[in-house]
Design an enzyme around this catalytic site. Structure first.
Site, short mmCIF file in Angstrom:
data_model
loop_
_atom_site.label_atom_id
_atom_site.label_comp_id
_atom_site.label_asym_id
_atom_site.label_seq_id
_atom_site.Cartn_x
_atom_site.Cartn_y
_atom_site.Cartn_z
N SER A 1 -21.47 -19.06 -54.12
CA SER A 1 -21.85 -17.65 -54.00
C SER A 1 -20.87 -16.75 -54.76
O SER A 1 -20.76 -16.86 -55.99
CB SER A 1 -21.93 -17.26 -52.52
OG SER A 1 -22.56 -16.02 -52.36
N ASP B 1 -33.35 -19.02 -51.37
CA ASP B 1 -32.13 -18.24 -51.14
C ASP B 1 -32.52 -16.78 -50.94
O ASP B 1 -32.97 -16.11 -51.86
CB ASP B 1 -31.20 -18.38 -52.36
CG ASP B 1 -29.83 -17.76 -52.12
OD1 ASP B 1 -29.71 -16.86 -51.27
OD2 ASP B 1 -28.88 -18.17 -52.81
N HIS C 1 -29.37 -20.25 -49.07
CA HIS C 1 -28.19 -19.72 -49.74
C HIS C 1 -26.96 -20.61 -49.58
O HIS C 1 -26.26 -20.87 -50.55
CB HIS C 1 -27.87 -18.31 -49.21
CG HIS C 1 -26.68 -17.69 -49.89
ND1 HIS C 1 -26.67 -17.43 -51.24
CD2 HIS C 1 -25.46 -17.33 -49.43
CE1 HIS C 1 -25.50 -16.91 -51.57
NE2 HIS C 1 -24.74 -16.85 -50.49
#
Length: 289
Positions: free
Chosen positions: A136, A233, A263
């Protein structure tokens, strides 16, 4: 996918994939009792101490960069340590300033703050070129670090890479909504990954983050790049990984999209894919040498 992985992986990967599981390891590894790396603290002049865990081993090493508000003790980080230990490669994971066990105030951190953390780790704690694995926001920081330290970057693996995402999200809002946020002074983003149910970003954080955006121009990274993203996601759209792939200058870029991936990419199959991808890169890099 699993059958292919099991057939072509090296010995180390079998520890991760045994019986189709990821987190179920044998109590003994490499003929001895499995030991978890201990927490250490890196002291920096006039800056907060950084907590980290490290195992020494062969090159290329692996460095894990967690996401926003996360820490070095997540499932992906733990699985990577077990994998690197089984192969005899070095591995380093750490907490950013204000995260986990590191010193500092989380709400005072910025993209620039955490970029400095990554560069410090590469400069002072990691030996030789590294495969950086960024999750991320860690994927964004991984790109920034690779640009700043090409000599310390052997390869990149982005997981749900969030390059420029918070800045792009803010700028995509209507002018009226942006003005309301500027008056309030904060942008609130709903998420299921926070106990509060949302992440809060100050206008100052957003403006500082603009200085670190990478998707407006070619990205001067030439090492192998692997980008893994889930099509489900809900936090960071998968097309950001596509944009990163289009902009990096490297001729060796692969994008892997998981149809049911979310995610955090923390399901067993997700971690299996991550480890397989890194194993393949290690094999590629050591063969080139």
């Amino acid at each position: 996918m699993a059958a292919v992985v099991l057939r072509f992986c090296r010995k180390g990967l079998s520890h991760i994939l045994r019986n189709g599981a990821v987190a179920t390891f044998s109590p003994k590894t490499l003929g001895g009792v499995r030991q978890k790396s201990s927490v250490q603290y890196a002291t920096r002049p006039e800056l907060p101490k950084l907590a980290y865990r490290r195992i020494k081993g062969k090159s290329p090493g692996v460095v894990f960069l967690p996401g926003y508000g996360s820490n070095m003790n997540g499932q992906k980080a733990e699985a990577l340590e077990e994998f690197c230990r089984s192969l005899g490669h070095s591995y380093l994971r750490f907490d950013y300033t204000g995260h986990g066990l590191s010193e500092g105030v989380f709400t005072e951190g910025t993209i620039g703050t955490w970029k400095k953390d990554v560069l410090f780790v590469l400069d002072e704690l990691a030996e030789g070129p590294q495969i950086m694995v960024g999750s991320s926001m860690g994927g964004w920081l991984m790109l920034l670090a690779a640009i700043a330290r090409p000599e310390k970057t052997a390869a990149l693996v982005g997981i749900s890479t969030a390059a420029d995402h918070i800045v792009t999200s803010f700028k995509s809002m209507s002018l009226e909504v942006r003005k309301e946020i500027e008056v309030k002074g904060v942008l609130t983003v709903p998420t299921k990954h926070s106990e509060e149910g949302a992440y809060t970003f100050t206008i100052g954080f957003l403006k500082e983050a603009e200085n670190h955006c990478v998707l407006q121009s070619p990205i001067p990274i030439t090492c192998p790049v692997r980008l893994i993203h889930g099509l489900k996601d809900d936090d960071v759209p998968w097309h950001i990984s596509m944009q990163v792939a289009e902009r990096v200058l490297s001729p060796d870029v692969d994008i892997i999209l998981r149809r049911h991936g979310q995610h955090r990419m923390s399901e067993k199959d997700d971690i299996r894919l991550m480890v397989y991808t890194i194993d393949d890169l290690i094999d590629k890099l050591t063969t080139l040498v």
